[in-house]
Write a protein that holds these residues in place. Sequence first.
Motif, PDB file in Angstrom:
ATOM      1  N   PHE A 358      -8.603  -5.375  14.802  1.00  0.00           N
ATOM      2  CA  PHE A 358      -7.894  -4.240  15.424  1.00  0.00           C
ATOM      3  C   PHE A 358      -6.915  -3.681  14.406  1.00  0.00           C
ATOM      4  CE2 PHE A 358      -9.483  -6.196  19.186  1.00  0.00           C
ATOM      5  CZ  PHE A 358      -9.617  -5.167  20.109  1.00  0.00           C
ATOM      6  N   PHE A 359      -6.928  -2.361  14.276  1.00  0.00           N
ATOM      7  CA  PHE A 359      -5.980  -1.773  13.325  1.00  0.00           C
ATOM      8  C   PHE A 359      -5.544  -0.382  13.767  1.00  0.00           C
ATOM      9  CE2 PHE A 359      -5.463   1.015   9.526  1.00  0.00           C
ATOM     10  CZ  PHE A 359      -4.199   0.570   9.198  1.00  0.00           C
ATOM     11  N   THR A 387     -15.338  12.417   9.474  1.00  0.00           N
ATOM     12  CA  THR A 387     -14.012  12.350   8.871  1.00  0.00           C
ATOM     13  C   THR A 387     -13.012  11.766   9.860  1.00  0.00           C
ATOM     14  OG1 THR A 387     -12.298  13.594   7.782  1.00  0.00           O
ATOM     15  CG2 THR A 387     -13.495  14.781   9.465  1.00  0.00           C
ATOM     16  N   GLY A 388     -12.204  10.872   9.376  1.00  0.00           N
ATOM     17  CA  GLY A 388     -11.221  10.236  10.247  1.00  0.00           C
ATOM     18  C   GLY A 388     -11.781   9.041  11.005  1.00  0.00           C
ATOM     19  N   ALA A 389     -12.999   8.641  10.669  1.00  0.00           N
ATOM     20  CA  ALA A 389     -13.611   7.515  11.392  1.00  0.00           C
ATOM     21  C   ALA A 389     -12.946   6.200  11.011  1.00  0.00           C
ATOM     22  CB  ALA A 389     -15.099   7.455  11.115  1.00  0.00           C
ATOM     23  N   GLY A 390     -12.431   6.120   9.813  1.00  0.00           N
ATOM     24  CA  GLY A 390     -11.733   4.908   9.399  1.00  0.00           C
ATOM     25  C   GLY A 390     -12.339   4.252   8.174  1.00  0.00           C
ATOM     26  N   LYS A 391     -13.139   5.005   7.407  1.00  0.00           N
ATOM     27  CA  LYS A 391     -13.806   4.429   6.224  1.00  0.00           C
ATOM     28  C   LYS A 391     -12.775   4.015   5.167  1.00  0.00           C
ATOM     29  CE  LYS A 391     -16.091   8.289   5.682  1.00  0.00           C
ATOM     30  NZ  LYS A 391     -15.578   9.060   6.827  1.00  0.00           N
ATOM     31  N   SER A 392     -11.905   4.967   4.815  1.00  0.00           N
ATOM     32  CA  SER A 392     -10.906   4.648   3.777  1.00  0.00           C
ATOM     33  C   SER A 392      -9.964   3.555   4.256  1.00  0.00           C
ATOM     34  CB  SER A 392     -10.106   5.890   3.418  1.00  0.00           C
ATOM     35  OG  SER A 392     -10.970   6.913   2.994  1.00  0.00           O
ATOM     36  N   LYS A 396      -8.117   0.225   2.452  1.00  0.00           N
ATOM     37  CA  LYS A 396      -6.653   0.002   2.430  1.00  0.00           C
ATOM     38  C   LYS A 396      -6.303  -1.363   3.009  1.00  0.00           C
ATOM     39  CE  LYS A 396      -5.541   4.892   2.876  1.00  0.00           C
ATOM     40  NZ  LYS A 396      -5.166   5.859   3.904  1.00  0.00           N
ATOM     41  N   LEU A 397      -7.108  -1.796   3.987  1.00  0.00           N
ATOM     42  CA  LEU A 397      -6.839  -3.112   4.578  1.00  0.00           C
ATOM     43  C   LEU A 397      -7.149  -4.228   3.592  1.00  0.00           C
ATOM     44  CD1 LEU A 397      -8.077  -2.698   8.246  1.00  0.00           C
ATOM     45  CD2 LEU A 397      -5.733  -2.884   7.407  1.00  0.00           C
ATOM     46  N   ILE A 398      -8.258  -4.055   2.848  1.00  0.00           N
ATOM     47  CA  ILE A 398      -8.621  -5.076   1.868  1.00  0.00           C
ATOM     48  C   ILE A 398      -7.558  -5.141   0.770  1.00  0.00           C
ATOM     49  CG2 ILE A 398     -10.361  -5.783   0.164  1.00  0.00           C
ATOM     50  CD1 ILE A 398     -12.458  -4.449   1.962  1.00  0.00           C
ATOM     51  N   ALA A 399      -6.978  -3.966   0.433  1.00  0.00           N
ATOM     52  CA  ALA A 399      -5.922  -3.938  -0.599  1.00  0.00           C
ATOM     53  C   ALA A 399      -4.582  -4.427  -0.045  1.00  0.00           C
ATOM     54  CB  ALA A 399      -5.779  -2.521  -1.138  1.00  0.00           C
ATOM     55  N   ARG A 400      -4.517  -4.706   1.239  1.00  0.00           N
ATOM     56  CA  ARG A 400      -3.295  -5.142   1.918  1.00  0.00           C
ATOM     57  C   ARG A 400      -2.193  -4.096   1.856  1.00  0.00           C
ATOM     58  NH1 ARG A 400      -2.877  -7.991   5.790  1.00  0.00           N
ATOM     59  NH2 ARG A 400      -1.241  -9.491   5.338  1.00  0.00           N
ATOM     60  N   ARG A 414     -11.868 -17.016   3.483  1.00  0.00           N
ATOM     61  CA  ARG A 414     -10.473 -17.417   3.588  1.00  0.00           C
ATOM     62  C   ARG A 414      -9.626 -16.255   4.113  1.00  0.00           C
ATOM     63  NH1 ARG A 414      -7.548 -19.524  -1.741  1.00  0.00           N
ATOM     64  NH2 ARG A 414      -5.568 -18.714  -1.045  1.00  0.00           N
ATOM     65  N   ASP A 415      -8.713 -16.553   5.034  1.00  0.00           N
ATOM     66  CA  ASP A 415      -7.846 -15.528   5.622  1.00  0.00           C
ATOM     67  C   ASP A 415      -7.110 -14.782   4.511  1.00  0.00           C
ATOM     68  OD1 ASP A 415      -5.963 -14.045   6.961  1.00  0.00           O
ATOM     69  OD2 ASP A 415      -5.609 -15.582   8.493  1.00  0.00           O
ATOM     70  N   ILE A 416      -7.220 -13.455   4.548  1.00  0.00           N
ATOM     71  CA  ILE A 416      -6.616 -12.644   3.474  1.00  0.00           C
ATOM     72  C   ILE A 416      -5.084 -12.791   3.447  1.00  0.00           C
ATOM     73  CG2 ILE A 416      -6.295 -10.499   4.785  1.00  0.00           C
ATOM     74  CD1 ILE A 416      -7.418  -9.048   2.252  1.00  0.00           C
ATOM     75  N   ARG A 417      -4.537 -13.289   4.575  1.00  0.00           N
ATOM     76  CA  ARG A 417      -3.069 -13.414   4.637  1.00  0.00           C
ATOM     77  C   ARG A 417      -2.554 -14.704   3.989  1.00  0.00           C
ATOM     78  NH1 ARG A 417      -2.374 -12.401  10.876  1.00  0.00           N
ATOM     79  NH2 ARG A 417      -4.162 -13.778  10.789  1.00  0.00           N
ATOM     80  N   THR A 418      -3.488 -15.506   3.452  1.00  0.00           N
ATOM     81  CA  THR A 418      -3.029 -16.762   2.860  1.00  0.00           C
ATOM     82  C   THR A 418      -3.019 -16.718   1.336  1.00  0.00           C
ATOM     83  OG1 THR A 418      -5.252 -17.688   2.815  1.00  0.00           O
ATOM     84  CG2 THR A 418      -3.948 -18.092   4.793  1.00  0.00           C
ATOM     85  N   PHE A 419      -3.355 -15.571   0.759  1.00  0.00           N
ATOM     86  CA  PHE A 419      -3.388 -15.507  -0.710  1.00  0.00           C
ATOM     87  C   PHE A 419      -1.994 -15.396  -1.292  1.00  0.00           C
ATOM     88  CE2 PHE A 419      -7.714 -14.150   0.299  1.00  0.00           C
ATOM     89  CZ  PHE A 419      -8.423 -15.001  -0.543  1.00  0.00           C
TER      90      PHE A 419
END
Length: 419
Positions: A358-359, A387-392, A396-400, A414-419
């Motif tokens: 969820f974002f 456009t605006g579907a949420g592709k970008s 951005k989520l992967i880049a945190r 591995r949970d991205i929040r543990t790096f």
Amino acid sequence: MGFIMDGLEAEAYDRTYSDRHLIGRIIRYFRPKLPVMIFVAVMVVLSSLLDTAFPILIAQTLDTLQTSRTVQTVVLLAAAIFVAGVLSWLCNFFRQWYTARAVGDVVLNLRNDAFKGVLARDMSFYDEFPSGKIVSRVTSDTEEFATVVTLTLNLLSQFLLFFLIVAVLFYRSLHLALLTFVIAPVIVLLALGFRRIARNVTRRSQRSLARVNANVQEVVSGITVAKNFRQEQNMYNEFKQVNEQSYQVNVRSGFVYNGIFPLLVMVANLGTTIVVYFGGLGVLDHSVSAGVWFLFVQSINLFWFPLTSIASFWSQFQLGLSASERVFALLDADPRVKQIDSQPVGRLAGEVEFKDLFFSYNDRQTVLRDFTLTIKAGETIALVGHTGAGKSSLGKLIARFYEFQGGQLLIDGRDIRTF
Ligand SMILES: Nc1ncnc2c1ncn2[C@@H]1O[C@H](COP(=O)(O)OP(=O)(O)OP(=O)(O)O)[C@@H](O)[C@H]1O
Ligand SMILES: [Mg+2]
């Protein structure tokens, strides 16, 4: 009146710190300067002592002249006054010199910290808050902060003077000293009442200034777009409104600040009148010497000055406090992107897995709802959507850059929040 205050509410990340917290934090900035501050404090004490000496010396001489009318007494007085004057000047010189250096160093550090804070804030922070307002926090607010310290030192020295004078006055004539004090509660009450109003007025005037800055900054940074769409007139109208608001707010704060000072001076004058009258009567019936009468009349200004100046300093002081509050709020803004752990990272294969994610950028709209997608290591995929579907947003989520609100995002399982 409503429109005057429109948009001058606190930013969402503004905190309201207590005065005690703010002052504690300001002091922490000064801790490395402790030896210098101690030296300054000693200079403050010495110059206060010397300043108190003036009226006492003259009063003493006046009384001495009643009995021994010699040139010698006058010469002695003149010499003592001269020496005290020179010493007092020296103390003040060193005090100001070292204060300026210490304050300068602290502002340097604070501004560096504020800038570090600007860099540390998340991407989402800048979606929400206009950059112009943040600019004024780093530039002018850190400057205002310095005034708090300079003023506090001034006030401290005046208070010291106040207590010294009070002690001397009580020692010389209990009766007159008590009379002098009749007015004190009125002055203190006025100053305290003013203190409450001042803080609000000050905050508003700073916010309106920040609004003007933000407006100018936005227009300048987007000037190409504005010109392409021939928006000059609209932008001007908008600026005029913001500027008008700032003017109104400043006029109001001017009324508040400038109104209180004359009021205090008037009340203080009443105090002087009382002392002149009753002291004069005392001289007539010989219960008070002319020297003591002079001492009271002369020092009553020194005496009232600290009390009245709290009120006038208060505005500046409050400006500085709320400025430092704004800087600290910028430093303390909660990070939205939160790592729960920081484990070392080996070489990553590159598998990305969105699991029931969820974002949303804000509470107005959910961008990803229960989103699940696995991208195998080394796999190339195409994201297709209107456009605006949420592709970008996925990138951005992967880049945190942004924090997601639910589900999981796994890199190599591995949970991205543990790096
Ligand atoms: N910084 C932001 N703050 C608030 N909302 C945003 C922000 N960035 C994007 N959005 C909103 O989130 C939704 C998804 O945006 P996103 O940029 O991921 O779409 P997209 O699929 O990449 O669109 P496009 O094909 O136009 O690039 C949109 O409705 C957009 O308005
Ligand atoms: Mg996009």
